[in-house]
Design an enzyme around this catalytic site. Structure first.
Site, PDB file in Angstrom:
ATOM      1  N   GLY A  34      42.743  48.556  53.419  1.00 50.82           N
ATOM      2  CA  GLY A  34      41.339  48.865  53.151  1.00 50.82           C
ATOM      3  C   GLY A  34      40.565  49.065  54.438  1.00 50.82           C
ATOM      4  N   PHE A  35      39.268  49.104  54.283  1.00 44.20           N
ATOM      5  CA  PHE A  35      38.359  49.417  55.387  1.00 44.20           C
ATOM      6  C   PHE A  35      38.444  48.355  56.501  1.00 44.20           C
ATOM      7  CE2 PHE A  35      33.766  48.567  56.515  1.00 44.20           C
ATOM      8  CZ  PHE A  35      33.741  49.439  57.591  1.00 44.20           C
ATOM      9  N   ILE A  36      38.050  47.125  56.198  1.00 47.89           N
ATOM     10  CA  ILE A  36      38.041  46.090  57.244  1.00 47.89           C
ATOM     11  C   ILE A  36      39.471  45.755  57.670  1.00 47.89           C
ATOM     12  CG2 ILE A  36      37.414  43.692  57.784  1.00 47.89           C
ATOM     13  CD1 ILE A  36      35.051  43.955  55.842  1.00 47.89           C
TER      14      ILE A  36
ATOM     15  N   ASN B  48      47.784  46.612  47.244  1.00 45.49           N
ATOM     16  CA  ASN B  48      48.205  47.356  46.040  1.00 45.49           C
ATOM     17  C   ASN B  48      47.615  48.776  46.007  1.00 45.49           C
ATOM     18  OD1 ASN B  48      45.546  46.969  45.367  1.00 45.49           O
ATOM     19  ND2 ASN B  48      45.935  45.870  43.453  1.00 45.49           N
TER      20      ASN B  48
ATOM     21  N   LEU C 286      41.974  39.258  52.537  1.00 45.78           N
ATOM     22  CA  LEU C 286      40.857  40.192  52.335  1.00 45.78           C
ATOM     23  C   LEU C 286      40.961  40.920  50.998  1.00 45.78           C
ATOM     24  CD1 LEU C 286      40.737  41.969  55.857  1.00 45.78           C
ATOM     25  CD2 LEU C 286      39.690  39.810  55.188  1.00 45.78           C
TER      26      LEU C 286
ATOM     27  N   TYR D 290      31.265  39.315  40.516  1.00 41.67           N
ATOM     28  CA  TYR D 290      31.881  39.396  41.853  1.00 41.67           C
ATOM     29  C   TYR D 290      31.489  38.166  42.678  1.00 41.67           C
ATOM     30  CZ  TYR D 290      32.475  41.360  46.632  1.00 41.67           C
ATOM     31  OH  TYR D 290      32.803  41.585  47.947  1.00 41.67           O
TER      32      TYR D 290
HETATM   33  P1  NAD Z   1      38.333  47.671  50.731  1.00 46.74           P
HETATM   34  O1  NAD Z   1      38.219  48.032  49.286  1.00 46.74           O
HETATM   35  O2  NAD Z   1      38.421  48.785  51.705  1.00 46.74           O
HETATM   36  O3  NAD Z   1      39.536  46.662  50.955  1.00 46.74           O
HETATM   37  C1  NAD Z   1      40.045  45.815  49.955  1.00 46.74           C
HETATM   38  C2  NAD Z   1      41.539  46.036  49.918  1.00 46.74           C
HETATM   39  O4  NAD Z   1      42.136  45.139  48.976  1.00 46.74           O
HETATM   40  C3  NAD Z   1      41.924  47.453  49.466  1.00 46.74           C
HETATM   41  O5  NAD Z   1      42.811  48.024  50.391  1.00 46.74           O
HETATM   42  C4  NAD Z   1      42.575  47.245  48.102  1.00 46.74           C
HETATM   43  O6  NAD Z   1      43.548  48.228  47.816  1.00 46.74           O
HETATM   44  C5  NAD Z   1      43.149  45.843  48.284  1.00 46.74           C
HETATM   45  N1  NAD Z   1      43.404  45.115  47.046  1.00 46.74           N
HETATM   46  C6  NAD Z   1      42.586  44.975  45.974  1.00 46.74           C
HETATM   47  N2  NAD Z   1      43.171  44.212  45.033  1.00 46.74           N
HETATM   48  C7  NAD Z   1      44.382  43.854  45.529  1.00 46.74           C
HETATM   49  C8  NAD Z   1      45.449  43.063  45.023  1.00 46.74           C
HETATM   50  N3  NAD Z   1      45.388  42.492  43.800  1.00 46.74           N
HETATM   51  N4  NAD Z   1      46.558  42.888  45.795  1.00 46.74           N
HETATM   52  C9  NAD Z   1      46.632  43.465  47.028  1.00 46.74           C
HETATM   53  N5  NAD Z   1      45.663  44.238  47.535  1.00 46.74           N
HETATM   54  C10 NAD Z   1      44.532  44.419  46.810  1.00 46.74           C
HETATM   55  O7  NAD Z   1      37.064  46.759  51.078  1.00 46.74           O
HETATM   56  P2  NAD Z   1      36.612  46.090  52.452  1.00 46.74           P
HETATM   57  O8  NAD Z   1      35.204  46.499  52.650  1.00 46.74           O
HETATM   58  O9  NAD Z   1      37.597  46.321  53.525  1.00 46.74           O
HETATM   59  O10 NAD Z   1      36.608  44.550  52.045  1.00 46.74           O
HETATM   60  C11 NAD Z   1      37.531  43.592  52.568  1.00 46.74           C
HETATM   61  C12 NAD Z   1      37.096  42.197  52.139  1.00 46.74           C
HETATM   62  O11 NAD Z   1      35.800  41.907  52.675  1.00 46.74           O
HETATM   63  C13 NAD Z   1      36.989  42.024  50.632  1.00 46.74           C
HETATM   64  O12 NAD Z   1      37.439  40.740  50.280  1.00 46.74           O
HETATM   65  C14 NAD Z   1      35.494  42.138  50.361  1.00 46.74           C
HETATM   66  O13 NAD Z   1      35.114  41.420  49.210  1.00 46.74           O
HETATM   67  C15 NAD Z   1      34.919  41.522  51.626  1.00 46.74           C
HETATM   68  N6  NAD Z   1      33.552  42.008  51.899  1.00 46.74           N
HETATM   69  C16 NAD Z   1      33.339  43.237  52.452  1.00 46.74           C
HETATM   70  C17 NAD Z   1      32.029  43.662  52.678  1.00 46.74           C
HETATM   71  C18 NAD Z   1      31.711  45.001  53.301  1.00 46.74           C
HETATM   72  O14 NAD Z   1      30.525  45.276  53.549  1.00 46.74           O
HETATM   73  N7  NAD Z   1      32.672  45.862  53.596  1.00 46.74           N
HETATM   74  C19 NAD Z   1      30.940  42.836  52.343  1.00 46.74           C
HETATM   75  C20 NAD Z   1      31.207  41.606  51.763  1.00 46.74           C
HETATM   76  C21 NAD Z   1      32.508  41.188  51.562  1.00 46.74           C
END
Ligand code: NAD
Length: 333
Positions: free
Chosen positions: A10-12, A32, A78, A158
């Site tokens: 994912g992003f982060i 996934n 994450l 959420y």
């Molecule tokens: P993202 O959607 O890019 O990354 C999440 C990743 O988790 C994705 O690659 C997705 O395919 C994977 N994923 C989802 N369900 C899964 C599972 N059951 N098994 C394995 N992989 C799975 O989002 P992000 O912005 O990179 O967020 C990363 C984390 O940071 C998350 O936990 C999110 O809740 C938290 N977060 C992010 C932000 C933000 O501003 N980007 C803000 C608050 C919290």
């Protein structure tokens, strides 16, 4: 060090993977690919086949999780359903996958005593700033009260799920001294963030570049603050890999306190992209359904993580917008 990153496609997670590889570590991503993409990992996969590995699978797979936790020294958890649109469409996946997956990770990590970072969110504060402080005042610190809505208002599913994950991690620490730390991410932005799930900056940038109206929900007077993903990654890298003192059992806000209203943000993006697109005000219920609740402000107090790590956000909103625009232009060509 061998580092496991769930949600690393994912992003982060993809930016964090790059940071860990650059520091010489071995990294395994478990993802996934529900919202993540292998495109985010192309460079790592081709340039570091000896130190970077991708495993396609879910954190719901207990056996797989246990094996992977066993093979690694540090765990970043994450993986999560992310984005208001996806949470509203799939509340059951949000809560079940979120809790089961986190249970598997923490059970294995507690048993094997693996230092683990759990990703939480500023959403857990709910509407605290709007209701508990005078208008336009106050910042959310880790011990601020939380003011969540009920789960029948679906957006709160959420936050409630994330709060339950926090409670699991903190309780493991309290009762078994497990080396777990929780980070509440506030809006984190930068290249690679997908516009598909309702994230504001990539959405506005994509609309501006493609000549569509820039969507602004509600009055646009609601304020948000944005942290560059590279700043966020630096903090979580330090917290789990090189902490100046053990952060176990602690909760940290991670964000940037500089605020901007969404209407002002849309105007800046219009100017930076030289876009003729109009700004279009959309009532929340048109996009998110009846009863959708949003907060006016969500500004972090980051004193705790600053003093713990000696960390400071380095990039400005201007830096963020320019990079996101450059990235969106490059992927659309
Ligand atoms: P993202 O959607 O890019 O990354 C999440 C990743 O988790 C994705 O690659 C997705 O395919 C994977 N994923 C989802 N369900 C899964 C599972 N059951 N098994 C394995 N992989 C799975 O989002 P992000 O912005 O990179 O967020 C990363 C984390 O940071 C998350 O936990 C999110 O809740 C938290 N977060 C992010 C932000 C933000 O501003 N980007 C803000 C608050 C919290």
């Amino acid at each position: 060090m061998r580092i496991l990153i769930t949600g690393g496609a994912g992003f982060i997670g993809s930016h964090l993977s790059e940071r860990c590889i650059a520091a010489g570590h071995h990294v395994t991503v478990l993802d996934n690919l529900s919202t993540g993409s292998l495109d985010n990992l192309t460079t790592l996969l081709s340039n570091h086949p000896d130190r970077f590995h991708f495993v396609e699978g879910s954190v719901e797979d207990e056996r797989l999780v246990k094996d992977l936790v066993e093979q690694h020294d540090r765990i970043y958890h994450l993986a999560s359903v992310v984005g208001v649109k996806r949470v509203l469409a799939e509340p059951l996946v949000t809560v079940l996958e979120g809790l089961r997956g986190t249970d598997h990770i923490l059970t294995a990590a507690a048993l094997l005593e693996r230092p683990t970072l759990i990703a939480s969110t500023s959403e857990v504060y709910g509407r605290a700033l709007d209701y508990l402080y005078p208008p336009e005042e106050g910042r959310l610190s880790e011990d601020s009260p939380l003011l969540l809505g009920s789960p029948d208002r679906h957006r709160w599913v959420y936050a409630i799920t994330k709060l339950a994950k926090e409670a699991m991690a903190i309780s493991y620490h309290r009762q078994r001294e497990s080396p777990f730390v929780v980070v509440r991410f506030f809006n984190t932005v930068g290249p690679r963030q997908s516009p598909a799930y309702g994230m504001v900056i990539p959405n506005l940038v994509q609309a501006a570049l493609s000549g569509r109206p820039l969507p602004v929900y509600g009055t646009g007077q609601q304020k948000r603050s944005f942290l560059h993903v590279a700043d966020a990654v630096e903090a979580i890298y330090c917290l789990l890999i090189e902490p100046p003192r053990p952060p176990w059992g602690e909760i940290f806000n991670l964000g940037n306190p500089m605020e901007i209203s969404i209407i002002e943000l849309a105007k800046r993006i219009k100017a930076l992209t030289n876009s003729d697109s109009p700004i279009e005000f959309i009532p929340y219920e048109v996009s998110y359904g009846k009863g959708f609740e949003d907060m006016q402000r969500r500004t972090p107090d980051i004193a705790k993580i600053q003093s713990w790590l000696g960390w400071q956000p380095q990039r400005t909103l201007e830096d963020i917008l320019r990079e996101v625009i450059l990235y969106a232009t490059s992927v659309s060509n």
